[in-house]
Design an enzyme around this catalytic site. Sequence first.
Site, mmCIF file in Angstrom:
data_model
loop_
_atom_site.group_PDB
_atom_site.id
_atom_site.type_symbol
_atom_site.label_atom_id
_atom_site.label_comp_id
_atom_site.label_asym_id
_atom_site.label_seq_id
_atom_site.Cartn_x
_atom_site.Cartn_y
_atom_site.Cartn_z
ATOM 1 N N ARG A 1 85.885 63.793 9.558
ATOM 2 C CA ARG A 1 86.335 64.475 10.896
ATOM 3 C C ARG A 1 86.477 65.953 10.525
ATOM 4 O O ARG A 1 85.899 66.636 11.400
ATOM 5 C CB ARG A 1 87.374 63.548 11.424
ATOM 6 C CG ARG A 1 87.778 64.266 12.484
ATOM 7 C CD ARG A 1 89.034 63.709 13.315
ATOM 8 N NE ARG A 1 89.135 63.912 14.865
ATOM 9 C CZ ARG A 1 89.700 65.043 15.245
ATOM 10 N NH1 ARG A 1 90.047 65.899 14.538
ATOM 11 N NH2 ARG A 1 89.435 65.345 16.636
ATOM 12 N N CYS A 2 87.054 66.356 9.424
ATOM 13 C CA CYS A 2 87.440 67.747 9.319
ATOM 14 C C CYS A 2 86.060 68.486 9.122
ATOM 15 O O CYS A 2 85.860 69.623 9.321
ATOM 16 C CB CYS A 2 88.083 67.910 8.174
ATOM 17 S SG CYS A 2 89.596 67.157 7.905
ATOM 18 N N MET A 3 84.988 67.848 8.657
ATOM 19 C CA MET A 3 83.771 68.770 8.569
ATOM 20 C C MET A 3 82.794 68.790 9.498
ATOM 21 O O MET A 3 81.600 69.330 9.360
ATOM 22 C CB MET A 3 82.927 67.760 6.963
ATOM 23 C CG MET A 3 83.867 67.935 5.846
ATOM 24 S SD MET A 3 82.668 67.302 4.441
ATOM 25 C CE MET A 3 82.398 65.753 4.984
#
Length: 400
Positions: free
Chosen positions: A391-393
């Site tokens: 998700r962060c990427m």
Amino acid sequence: MSINVYSEVKDLKRVLLHRPGLELENMEPDLLEELLFEDIPYLKKAQQEHDYFAEILRTNGVHVEYVTDLLATALSEDEIKKQFVKEYLDLSEVKNQYILEALEEYLLSFDTKGMINKIVSGVRINEFKLKKENFSTKVRMNKQFYLLPLPNLYFQRDPIAFVGKGIVINKMMTKARRRESLFMKYVVKYNKDFEGTPIYYDMNNHFAIEGGDVLVLTDKVLAIGISQRTEPEAVEKLAKKLFFETDETFDTILAINIPKKRAYMHLDTIFTMVDDDKFLAHSKLESSLLVYVIKKGERDLEVIEEKASLEEILQKYMNNGKIKILKCGGEDEIAAKREQWNDGSNVLAIKPGVVIAYDRNYVTNTLLRENGINVIEIPSSELSRGRGGPRCMSMPMNRG
Ligand SMILES: NC(=[NH2+])NCCC[C@H](N)C(=O)O
């Protein structure tokens, strides 16, 4: 192209990424803390892992865009390119006039793509000689870099957030990342593909907010972490903007107060949505949480304080009694901590009930599967070293 993000789980159609590059090779042990890393990823492997991630997205019908490509298009006119470099340098720590002039000249000597790569990878002191020097330049140059690299750029979730049909351009909390938001600011302003995208928050604001804290639960409800990186004032400002100055459908923000420490960094480090009625969360998060429920009132915000389990709060405000929270690492305390550390809770849903997850978090992934979630694993030995998961990427631009 218009932005459309009214869910965390609906069919992902278009997403923004950054493929890690030479910025990772400009990290060295003494800089790690400042650059928000615990270890140095091996670039070649990190790129292979990232390419695998992008390919999985593509084979699942997601259109992948790279932020540096979008920026290059935005900067195709010389005047805009110059303005970008000026603003970029303003945001950096460099204050000395001679150094600033030299850096500007140096950066503009590259073609647009080359210049963007240079800005991302950082500029070392030994790359060029100053034409004008004095006592202060000597003192200032007694270090390794004119401009530090941007190794966190592959966490495209954080510098901005697409919400509804608009963009939140974040004021980032840390010096290490503050410059990153400028990329999409220029894209939205000058890349024709983004023409007309409304801006709901600007990076020039005083208070910090980061995209990892912003979850679009439904077309009515957002969850925003009040965290180490996101301040209540920013949430308040965004709430007012969304509720009273746009035609967005959102009417509730669950402002979740989370511990202000690195292990909890952003809300999505400890909590992600995996299906219409299922979430994945840090095993320690379940008990009692303070949540400020910000509602759209007649003329002003109305705030209710709720102290209950996240499950109860989500059931109530998402109006869905079936909501269930699965625990990262399951019941095994050691596994929970290990997998939490490697972003086991940070998965990316590409459809309701279909998520991309790091392969190393096998306890959590098994649990997800036992609960009917389809888990697509990606290799993760290097990417995970930056403390961010799928998700962060990624930054969704269209879901639906
Ligand atoms: N949305 C997220 N959880 N992002 C994680 C970012 C990790 C990055 N190294 C940082 O400290 O900023």
